[in-house]
Design a protein around this motif. Structure first.
Motif, PDB file in Angstrom:
ATOM      1  N   TYR A  74       1.268  -1.038  -0.404  1.00 32.12           N
ATOM      2  CA  TYR A  74       0.237  -0.196  -0.041  1.00 32.12           C
ATOM      3  C   TYR A  74       0.903   1.356  -0.383  1.00 32.12           C
ATOM      4  O   TYR A  74       0.864   2.467  -0.448  1.00 32.12           O
ATOM      5  CB  TYR A  74      -0.723   0.508   1.211  1.00 32.12           C
ATOM      6  CG  TYR A  74      -1.845  -0.707   1.205  1.00 32.12           C
ATOM      7  CD1 TYR A  74      -2.505  -1.490   0.136  1.00 32.12           C
ATOM      8  CD2 TYR A  74      -2.158  -1.464   2.339  1.00 32.12           C
ATOM      9  CE1 TYR A  74      -3.320  -1.667  -0.145  1.00 32.12           C
ATOM     10  CE2 TYR A  74      -3.319  -2.452   2.378  1.00 32.12           C
ATOM     11  CZ  TYR A  74      -4.131  -3.258   1.453  1.00 32.12           C
ATOM     12  OH  TYR A  74      -5.038  -3.868   1.087  1.00 32.12           O
ATOM     13  N   SER A 103       2.055   1.836  -3.141  1.00 35.92           N
ATOM     14  CA  SER A 103       1.124   1.826  -4.320  1.00 35.92           C
ATOM     15  C   SER A 103       1.341   4.297  -3.970  1.00 35.92           C
ATOM     16  O   SER A 103       0.794   4.609  -5.275  1.00 35.92           O
ATOM     17  CB  SER A 103      -0.150   1.884  -4.289  1.00 35.92           C
ATOM     18  OG  SER A 103       0.565   0.691  -4.719  1.00 35.92           O
ATOM     19  N   LEU A 104       1.866   4.777  -3.062  1.00 40.21           N
ATOM     20  CA  LEU A 104       0.434   6.016  -2.609  1.00 40.21           C
ATOM     21  C   LEU A 104       2.012   6.811  -2.394  1.00 40.21           C
ATOM     22  O   LEU A 104       1.770   8.113  -2.287  1.00 40.21           O
ATOM     23  CB  LEU A 104      -0.362   5.864  -1.388  1.00 40.21           C
ATOM     24  CG  LEU A 104      -0.786   7.091  -1.472  1.00 40.21           C
ATOM     25  CD1 LEU A 104      -2.154   7.722  -1.938  1.00 40.21           C
ATOM     26  CD2 LEU A 104      -1.711   7.140   0.308  1.00 40.21           C
ATOM     27  N   GLU A 107      -8.434   7.622   3.739  1.00 41.73           N
ATOM     28  CA  GLU A 107      -8.920   8.217   2.386  1.00 41.73           C
ATOM     29  C   GLU A 107      -8.998   7.364   1.139  1.00 41.73           C
ATOM     30  O   GLU A 107      -9.689   6.396   0.548  1.00 41.73           O
ATOM     31  CB  GLU A 107      -8.634   9.861   1.504  1.00 41.73           C
ATOM     32  CG  GLU A 107     -10.459   9.896   1.045  1.00 41.73           C
ATOM     33  CD  GLU A 107     -10.158  11.338   0.485  1.00 41.73           C
ATOM     34  OE1 GLU A 107     -11.109  12.121  -0.274  1.00 41.73           O
ATOM     35  OE2 GLU A 107      -9.511  12.235   1.034  1.00 41.73           O
ATOM     36  N   TRP A 108      -7.617   6.872   0.393  1.00 45.66           N
ATOM     37  CA  TRP A 108      -7.328   6.602  -0.417  1.00 45.66           C
ATOM     38  C   TRP A 108      -7.655   4.830  -0.551  1.00 45.66           C
ATOM     39  O   TRP A 108      -7.977   3.984  -0.666  1.00 45.66           O
ATOM     40  CB  TRP A 108      -5.446   6.376  -0.522  1.00 45.66           C
ATOM     41  CG  TRP A 108      -5.016   5.683  -1.619  1.00 45.66           C
ATOM     42  CD1 TRP A 108      -5.551   5.485  -3.368  1.00 45.66           C
ATOM     43  CD2 TRP A 108      -4.867   4.363  -1.348  1.00 45.66           C
ATOM     44  NE1 TRP A 108      -4.383   4.820  -3.537  1.00 45.66           N
ATOM     45  CE2 TRP A 108      -4.286   3.526  -2.854  1.00 45.66           C
ATOM     46  CE3 TRP A 108      -3.482   3.265  -0.602  1.00 45.66           C
ATOM     47  CZ2 TRP A 108      -3.741   2.729  -2.792  1.00 45.66           C
ATOM     48  CZ3 TRP A 108      -3.235   2.624  -0.773  1.00 45.66           C
ATOM     49  CH2 TRP A 108      -2.675   1.988  -2.180  1.00 45.66           C
ATOM     50  N   ILE A 109      -7.338   4.691   1.272  1.00 40.38           N
ATOM     51  CA  ILE A 109      -7.570   3.632   1.414  1.00 40.38           C
ATOM     52  C   ILE A 109      -8.622   2.849   1.439  1.00 40.38           C
ATOM     53  O   ILE A 109      -8.879   1.137   1.341  1.00 40.38           O
ATOM     54  CB  ILE A 109      -6.288   2.513   2.485  1.00 40.38           C
ATOM     55  CG1 ILE A 109      -6.156   0.773   2.750  1.00 40.38           C
ATOM     56  CG2 ILE A 109      -7.055   3.096   3.730  1.00 40.38           C
ATOM     57  CD1 ILE A 109      -4.998   0.546   4.076  1.00 40.38           C
ATOM     58  N   ASN A 110      -9.474   3.589   1.912  1.00 43.96           N
ATOM     59  CA  ASN A 110     -11.524   2.829   2.683  1.00 43.96           C
ATOM     60  C   ASN A 110     -11.476   3.529   0.880  1.00 43.96           C
ATOM     61  O   ASN A 110     -12.568   2.707   0.897  1.00 43.96           O
ATOM     62  CB  ASN A 110     -11.484   4.404   2.723  1.00 43.96           C
ATOM     63  CG  ASN A 110     -11.805   4.013   4.252  1.00 43.96           C
ATOM     64  OD1 ASN A 110     -11.292   3.099   5.053  1.00 43.96           O
ATOM     65  ND2 ASN A 110     -11.676   5.625   5.777  1.00 43.96           N
ATOM     66  N   ASN A 111     -10.947   4.008   0.045  1.00 46.99           N
ATOM     67  CA  ASN A 111     -11.667   3.938  -1.359  1.00 46.99           C
ATOM     68  C   ASN A 111     -11.102   2.987  -2.534  1.00 46.99           C
ATOM     69  O   ASN A 111     -12.312   2.905  -3.044  1.00 46.99           O
ATOM     70  CB  ASN A 111     -11.194   5.036  -1.944  1.00 46.99           C
ATOM     71  CG  ASN A 111     -12.033   6.506  -1.915  1.00 46.99           C
ATOM     72  OD1 ASN A 111     -12.686   6.393  -0.367  1.00 46.99           O
ATOM     73  ND2 ASN A 111     -10.966   7.162  -2.399  1.00 46.99           N
ATOM     74  N   ARG A 112     -10.474   1.854  -1.997  1.00 48.78           N
ATOM     75  CA  ARG A 112     -10.210   0.564  -2.215  1.00 48.78           C
ATOM     76  C   ARG A 112     -11.283  -0.316  -2.034  1.00 48.78           C
ATOM     77  O   ARG A 112     -11.097  -1.149  -2.003  1.00 48.78           O
ATOM     78  CB  ARG A 112      -8.213  -0.103  -2.528  1.00 48.78           C
ATOM     79  CG  ARG A 112      -7.886   1.410  -2.364  1.00 48.78           C
ATOM     80  CD  ARG A 112      -5.990   0.497  -2.516  1.00 48.78           C
ATOM     81  NE  ARG A 112      -6.521  -0.594  -2.710  1.00 48.78           N
ATOM     82  CZ  ARG A 112      -5.324  -0.829  -3.902  1.00 48.78           C
ATOM     83  NH1 ARG A 112      -5.322  -0.287  -5.158  1.00 48.78           N
ATOM     84  NH2 ARG A 112      -4.877  -2.042  -4.253  1.00 48.78           N
ATOM     85  N   GLY A 113     -12.194  -0.002  -1.106  1.00 51.17           N
ATOM     86  CA  GLY A 113     -13.315  -1.054  -0.010  1.00 51.17           C
ATOM     87  C   GLY A 113     -12.842  -2.046   0.961  1.00 51.17           C
ATOM     88  O   GLY A 113     -13.429  -3.315   1.161  1.00 51.17           O
ATOM     89  N   VAL A 114     -11.318  -1.723   1.419  1.00 53.94           N
ATOM     90  CA  VAL A 114     -10.800  -2.132   2.065  1.00 53.94           C
ATOM     91  C   VAL A 114     -11.401  -2.337   3.865  1.00 53.94           C
ATOM     92  O   VAL A 114     -11.891  -2.039   3.977  1.00 53.94           O
ATOM     93  CB  VAL A 114      -9.177  -1.904   2.683  1.00 53.94           C
ATOM     94  CG1 VAL A 114      -8.443  -2.765   3.994  1.00 53.94           C
ATOM     95  CG2 VAL A 114      -8.375  -2.044   1.523  1.00 53.94           C
ATOM     96  N   CYS A 127      -8.206  -2.522   7.846  1.00 57.42           N
ATOM     97  CA  CYS A 127      -7.547  -1.287   7.588  1.00 57.42           C
ATOM     98  C   CYS A 127      -7.087  -0.600   8.391  1.00 57.42           C
ATOM     99  O   CYS A 127      -5.675   0.216   8.906  1.00 57.42           O
ATOM    100  CB  CYS A 127      -8.687   0.156   7.102  1.00 57.42           C
ATOM    101  SG  CYS A 127      -8.089   1.722   7.046  1.00 57.42           S
TER     102      CYS A 127
END
Length: 373
Positions: free
Chosen positions: A114, A117-118, A137-144, A149
Motif C-alpha cells: 500500500y 502505491s501511494l 481516504e485512499w485505502i477506504n476507497n479501495r474497499g478495504v 484498514c
C-alpha cells in the motif's frame, strides 16, 4: 568506557551515563529532572561528544539561556533527508522479521505494498497529518474492510514510532489515524454442536483419503488448543502414560515459536484422549518427534489441511463452512455453556481471563435471560 555511577548529578551539572547501550545525559534544573539521549553508542570518542553537549547545557543553565523544551540540545537526526517511506517501512520489517510468524509477516508485506502505491518515492520526514489522512481516504476507497484498514494503520504507526526511536524521524503523523477507523462488531462463527463434532470426527476416521488426520481433529475438538499448538506437539511434551500434555510451543509452516501469549500450560487429558495418544505412540518414540503428522510423516500444513481435508469432510456432511480454528471456539463455548468456571476454561486454553470474558460473555451460562411474558 565509563560506566554509570548511579549518583545524582550536582545541581547545575550534567552527568553522562550508558543507558541500554546508548549515551544519555541527566541533570536537574529549577526543581525538575531532565534526561536527553545522545543517540550514540558508548565509546571514548562519543563520550567527548556527549561532554561537549553537557557543557553547552551547563553554560545555558548558568547564563539563563536554558531551553526547557530541549529542542536546542537534541541531536540532529541523521539520514532523514534520504530515507523514503518505503525504505523506512522495509527497515522496520527487517527489525521485526525474526520475531514474526509467516502469517504475521504477510500483513507487513501487504502494508508495504500500500505504501509503495501511494508514497513510492516520498521522503518519510515529509509525511504529515494531511498525508496520513490522504492514505486513510485512499485505502477506504479501495474497499478495504475496516478491520484490515485498522491493522495496516497500526503497523504504519508502529513503523514511525520505531523510526523515531532509531533517530530517523522526530514526529509521528499516524498517531491519531487508528482511532478514526471504526470497526463494526462482528458475530462469532457458530460453534459446532455435539452432534456435528461426532459426525466430523467419525467422517475423518472412515475417510479413505484423510483418516490419518482423525486423531489430530479429535485432539483439537477435545482440548480447545490452537491449531499451531497441536501441529507443534512433540512426544516429549506428553508424560509417560499420555495422561497429561505440556503446551508451550507452536509450529506454523516450519517456524517453531512459543505460544501466542508466550505462556505455557499443562493439561490433564481425558481417558479417551489418553487412549488415542497411547495407541498412536511408537514403541520408542523420538522425544523430538511430532505427535501429529501429515500422510508423508512431516509437519501438518495448516493451509493444505484446511483446503483439502477439512473442506472435503464438511462438504460430505453438508455442514456450513467454518475454519478449523473454530474447534477452539467450539470447545470454549460448550465448556462455558455447561457451567464450567471461566477461570478454569482460560487455564485450559491459555487465554487471558479478561479476554475470554470479553470474547465469550455471550455463552457464559450465567448470562441474563429474557423472562417469559
Amino acid at each position: 568506557m565509563q560506566a554509570p555511577t548511579g549518583k545524582k548529578a550536582s545541581k547545575g551539572t550534567v552527568s553522562i551515563e550508558d543507558f541500554q547501550g546508548r549515551l544519555r545525559l541527566r541533570w536537574r534544573f529549577e526543581g525538575k529532572r531532565y534526561a536527553l539521549s545522545i543517540g550514540l553508542p558508548d565509546s571514548k570518542v562519543n563520550r567527548k561528544v556527549a561532554q561537549q553537549k553537557a557543557t553547552v547545557i551547563e553554560l545555558d543553565m548558568a547564563s539563563g539561556n536554558f531551553d526547557a523544551t530541549l529542542k536546542k540540545y537534541k541531536p540532529h537526526i541523521q539520514s532523514t533527508s534520504q530515507l523514503t517511506v518505503v525504505t523506512l517501512f522495509e527497515k522496520f520489517m527487517d527489525s521485526k522479521a525474526k520475531a514474526l510468524l509467516p502469517t504475521s509477516l504477510d500483513k507487513y508485506r501487504a502494508t508495504l505494498g500500500y505504501l509503495k502505491s501511494l508514497f513510492p518515492n516520498q521522503l518519510a520526514s515529509t509525511i504529515d497529518v494531511k498525508d496520513a489522512e490522504k492514505f486513510l481516504e485512499w485505502i477506504n476507497n479501495r474497499g478495504v474492510s475496516p478491520i484490515v484498514c485498522r491493522e495496516r494503520l497500526i503497523l504504519i504507526r508502529a513503523a514511525w514510532q520505531w523510526g523515531i526511536k532509531q533517530q530517523y524521524l522526530d514526529t509521528n503523523p499516524w498517531i491519531d489515524m487508528v482511532s478514526r477507523v471504526r470497526v463494526p462488531p462482528k458475530q462469532r462463527p457458530k460453534p459446532f454442536s455435539s452432534e456435528e463434532i461426532k459426525a466430523i470426527i467419525d467422517a475423518f476416521r472412515t475417510d479413505q483419503y484423510y483418516s490419518y488426520y482423525a486423531d489430530y481433529v479429535e485432539f483439537l475438538f477435545r482440548t480447545g488448543c490452537r491449531t499451531a499448538e497441536a501441529i507443534g506437539l512433540r512426544w516429549k511434551h506428553l508424560n509417560d502414560d499420555c495422561s497429561s500434555v505440556w503446551i508451550g510451543e507452536s509450529l506454523t509452516r516450519g517456524v517453531r515459536k512459543s505460544t501466542k501469549t508466550n505462556r505455557e500450560r499443562t493439561i490433564t487429558l481425558t481417558p479417551k484422549l489418553q487412549q488415542i495418544l497411547l495407541a498412536r505412540r511408537p514403541a520408542n518414540p523420538d522425544p523430538e518427534g511430532l505427535v501429529f503428522t501429515s500422510s508423508k510423516g512431516g509437519a501438518i500444513d495448516d493451509h493444505n489441511f484446511r483446503n483439502r481435508a477439512w473442506v472435503s469432510i464438511l462438504q460430505q456432511l453438508g455442514l456450513n463452512y467454518r475454519k478449523p480454528y473454530n474447534t477452539r471456539h467450539t470447545f470454549i463455548s460448550h465448556a462455558l455453556d455447561k457451567g464450567m468456571n471461566p477461570v478454569e476454561v482460560a487455564q485450559l486454553t491459555g487465554h487471558d481471563v479478561q479476554t475470554l470474558y470479553e470474547n465469550y460473555a455471550g455463552v457464559v451460562n450465567s448470562r441474563p435471560r429474557l423472562p417469559e411474558l
